[in-house]
Design an enzyme around this catalytic site. Structure first.
Site, PDB file in Angstrom:
ATOM      1  N   SER A 188      76.334 -39.786 -29.533  1.00  0.00           N
ATOM      2  CA  SER A 188      76.750 -39.240 -28.245  1.00  0.00           C
ATOM      3  C   SER A 188      76.613 -40.300 -27.152  1.00  0.00           C
ATOM      4  O   SER A 188      77.308 -41.317 -27.191  1.00  0.00           O
ATOM      5  CB  SER A 188      75.941 -37.980 -27.935  1.00  0.00           C
ATOM      6  OG  SER A 188      76.530 -37.249 -26.881  1.00  0.00           O
ATOM      7  N   ASP A 283      82.823 -29.917 -31.611  1.00  0.00           N
ATOM      8  CA  ASP A 283      82.241 -30.785 -30.595  1.00  0.00           C
ATOM      9  C   ASP A 283      83.308 -31.131 -29.567  1.00  0.00           C
ATOM     10  O   ASP A 283      84.401 -31.587 -29.937  1.00  0.00           O
ATOM     11  CB  ASP A 283      81.732 -32.063 -31.276  1.00  0.00           C
ATOM     12  CG  ASP A 283      81.043 -33.032 -30.334  1.00  0.00           C
ATOM     13  OD1 ASP A 283      80.983 -32.758 -29.123  1.00  0.00           O
ATOM     14  OD2 ASP A 283      80.570 -34.070 -30.824  1.00  0.00           O
ATOM     15  N   HIS A 313      78.017 -30.742 -32.475  1.00  0.00           N
ATOM     16  CA  HIS A 313      77.398 -31.883 -31.819  1.00  0.00           C
ATOM     17  C   HIS A 313      75.884 -31.863 -32.068  1.00  0.00           C
ATOM     18  O   HIS A 313      75.291 -30.807 -32.263  1.00  0.00           O
ATOM     19  CB  HIS A 313      77.669 -31.794 -30.311  1.00  0.00           C
ATOM     20  CG  HIS A 313      77.293 -33.003 -29.546  1.00  0.00           C
ATOM     21  ND1 HIS A 313      78.107 -34.110 -29.444  1.00  0.00           N
ATOM     22  CD2 HIS A 313      76.176 -33.303 -28.828  1.00  0.00           C
ATOM     23  CE1 HIS A 313      77.527 -35.026 -28.696  1.00  0.00           C
ATOM     24  NE2 HIS A 313      76.332 -34.567 -28.320  1.00  0.00           N
TER      25      HIS A 313
END
Length: 344
Positions: A188, A283, A313
């Site tokens: 991320s 996600d 995610h």
């Protein structure tokens, strides 16, 4: 194990059919994908809790850490962990070095940055995952805690990531790493920082990483449409939370166009480090990760890309609760080992 953790783990061991019934009665399907039953139950439960957007960043950090502690696996026992400091541009950065136990020979290395929108997260966020990479890839992993916003807005996290990688590359002997076989990676926001480090190496002429590991990376902070909409309300990352992160991390609208914020906006991606790009099916960041992988390929960069279709995610921190997440992380670790050892 705490009582709460025991209850959560026990509940998630129920058959998929029961978990789906407890989560609304039918599997959650988006964009032709079906969410893992355990992830679906967590998503339903998570939606009932106050969003971190209602919290101040300090409270959000502690709340997120407590929640993830219920889901993560135990660190690999065969890996030695050493607490240390890494020189940063504004002072020492906390770090952890992971090495397979008993292995004193120089090993390939990976400098890793955790997820959290550059606002939340710490060394513990990716502690288990870093231990998995070290054991399975048989490499040394340097887990670095960069400065967080809003106390330290852009470009502080970027400056820390670049400094940490450059220090590791220059001090391979001290870390027990093989010079020239040191990669950079993260998930991320950590994936964003890793992509930026790879680009900055070419722009500024310092030693390029041997690998860029980008797990559901943020590549364009201004991205709209596609999975940002279709997956915009799926636990644990929503479009609203992404906006909350941006509001704390960035200084203003002009930052969205900065290549150190949105590496997707770099026109020329040629000559960058080989990449492993892994996205999650459920996600908001899925499409921008896939698009960045395609652009790297088109520029002639060696890329291994896949989407873990059934996962959300932050699955790197769910290895103790979702078997599919653990399997996905172990596969990533195997890929890292193969590439760093020149087998790919």
């Amino acid at each position: 194990m705490s009582l709460q953790k025991f209850i959560v783990r026990s509940l998630l061991k129920l058959p998929d059919s029961i978990l789906v019934k407890m989560s609304g009665g039918k599997p959650l399907a988006i964009d032709g994908r079906i969410l893992d039953a355990r992830a679906q139950l967590l998503a339903v439960q998570g939606a009932r809790q106050p969003s971190i957007t209602t919290l101040d960043p300090v409270t959000a950090r502690s709340a997120t850490s407590a929640g993830l502690a219920l889901l993560d696996d135990a660190p690999r026992a065969s890996v030695e962990v050493r607490e240390m400091k890494v020189p940063g541009p504004a002072g020492p950065l906390d770090a952890r070095l992971y090495r397979p136990s008993g292995n004193t020979a120089p090993l390939p290395g990976l400098v890793f940055f955790h997820f959290g929108g550059c606002v939340i997260g710490d060394l513990d966020t990716c502690h288990v995952f870093c231990s998995m990479i070290s054991e399975i890839a048989n490499c040394a992993v340097l887990n670095v805690a960069y400065r967080l916003a809003p106390e330290h807005r852009f470009p502080a996290p970027v400056d820390d990531a670049v400094a940490a990688y450059r220090w590791a590359a220059a001090n391979a002997d001290e870390l027990g790493m093989i010079a020239g076989r040191i990669g950079v990676g993260g998930d991320s926001a950590g994936g964003n920082l890793s992509a930026v480090v790879a680009q900055e190496a070419r722009r500024k002429g310092f030693e390029p990483p041997a690998l860029q590991l980008l797990i559901y990376p943020v590549t364009d902070w201004a991205a709209k449409g596609g999975s940002m909409e279709s997956c915009g309300n799926v636990y644990p990352l929503t479009a609203e939370i992404m906006n909350w992160f941006a509001g704390h991390y960035l200084n203003g609208p002009a930052d969205y166009a900065d290549l150190r914020v949105s590496p997707m906006k770099e026109a020329d991606l040629s000559g960058l480090a080989p990449a492993i790009v892994v996205t999650a099916g459920f996600d908001p960041l899925r499409d921008q990760g896939a698009q960045y992988a395609e652009r790297l390929k088109a520029a002639g960069v060696s890329v291994s890309y896949r989407c873990e279709d059934s996962l959300p995610h932050a699955f790197t921190a769910m290895t103790g609760a979702i078997p599919a997440a653990k399997a996905a992380c172990e596969k990533i670790a195997r890929d890292v080992g193969s590439l760093l050892r020149g087998a790919v």
